[in-house]
Design an enzyme around this catalytic site. Structure first.
Site, PDB file in Angstrom:
ATOM      1  CE1 TYR A   1       1.326  10.227   3.119  1.00 61.65           C
ATOM      2  CE2 TYR A   1       1.175   8.621   1.342  1.00 61.65           C
ATOM      3  CZ  TYR A   1       1.345   8.914   2.681  1.00 61.65           C
ATOM      4  OH  TYR A   1       1.539   7.906   3.593  1.00 61.65           O
TER       5      TYR A   1
ATOM      6  CG  HIS B   1       3.786  13.284   9.857  1.00 58.93           C
ATOM      7  ND1 HIS B   1       4.696  12.358   9.405  1.00 58.93           N
ATOM      8  CD2 HIS B   1       4.072  13.504  11.161  1.00 58.93           C
ATOM      9  CE1 HIS B   1       5.494  12.017  10.401  1.00 58.93           C
ATOM     10  NE2 HIS B   1       5.146  12.705  11.481  1.00 58.93           N
TER      11      HIS B   1
HETATM   12  C1  DQA Z   1       3.889  10.589   6.231  1.00 58.59           C
HETATM   13  C2  DQA Z   1       3.074   9.609   7.074  1.00 58.59           C
HETATM   14  C3  DQA Z   1       3.833   8.311   7.278  1.00 58.59           C
HETATM   15  O1  DQA Z   1       3.067   7.408   8.053  1.00 58.59           O
HETATM   16  C4  DQA Z   1       4.123   7.660   5.947  1.00 58.59           C
HETATM   17  O2  DQA Z   1       4.908   6.501   6.128  1.00 58.59           O
HETATM   18  C5  DQA Z   1       4.770   8.592   4.989  1.00 58.59           C
HETATM   19  C6  DQA Z   1       4.327   9.982   4.924  1.00 58.59           C
HETATM   20  C7  DQA Z   1       3.076  11.857   5.889  1.00 58.59           C
HETATM   21  O3  DQA Z   1       3.692  12.822   5.474  1.00 58.59           O
HETATM   22  O4  DQA Z   1       1.854  11.864   6.010  1.00 58.59           O
HETATM   23  O5  DQA Z   1       5.602   8.186   4.186  1.00 58.59           O
HETATM   24  O6  DQA Z   1       5.022  10.996   6.976  1.00 58.59           O
END
Ligand code: DQA
Length: 159
Positions: free
Chosen positions: A27, A109
């Site tokens: 992330y 995402h």
């Molecule tokens: C997310 C991807 C999701 O699968 C995960 O549960 C997240 C973050 C992303 O920003 O990549 O919490 O939304």
């Protein structure tokens, strides 16, 4: 649309308050407040007001949409940028609430959910989103804001 009425909601779901510390190899190292600060700078330059909501509880997010009067067709909010996080793959409730608002929304995402575990490949939001941005890290939020600036507000300024 007058400039004073320009208002977008930026919604982040569960665990995104941990950005910067949470699995940074997936992330990134940018915190949520860094992202919010950056988005605010861009938005302010375009006379757009942003409201940020983050919660680990889907009911809180549903109630927040209601508080903005969105279910009653509130004209004060023009659209939504949402990273539903884990709720992406589970929440009919949040999907229904967002659709009840009848506002354009962009799904963001940080990671490429399609390149990850199979349970992340399905989203309860994507089929109704104006667009989906995934896998580009935190810049995805800026790209979503850029869409609202250029297509909804038809801003002529670069950003
Ligand atoms: C997310 C991807 C999701 O699968 C995960 O549960 C997240 C973050 C992303 O920003 O990549 O919490 O939304």
């Amino acid at each position: 649309m007058t400039q004073l009425n320009r208002h977008l909601l930026i919604i982040n779901g569960a665990n995104l308050h941990l950005l910067g510390k949470r699995e940074p190899h997936i992330y990134g190292s940018t915190t949520l407040s860094d992202i919010e600060h950056r988005l605010n700078q861009t938005a302010t330059a375009h006379q757009v007001r942003l409201t940020f909501i983050q919660s680990n509880h889907e009911g809180v997010l549903v109630d927040a949409l209601g508080e903005f009067g969105l279910f009653a067709g509130n004209e004060c909010v023009d659209g939504v940028i949402i990273n539903p996080a884990g709720f992406t793959h589970t929440s009919v409730v949040l999907r229904d609430a967002l659709l009840a608002c009848n506002k354009p929304f962009i799904e963001v995402h940080l990671s490429n959910i399609h390149a990850r575990e199979p349970f992340r490949h399905h989203s309860y939001f994507s089929d109704k989103a104006v667009g989906v941005i995934c896998g580009l890290g935190d810049i995805g939020y800026d790209m979503a804001l850029k869409w609202f600036l250029t297509h909804l507000y038809q801003s002529t300024q670069d950003n």
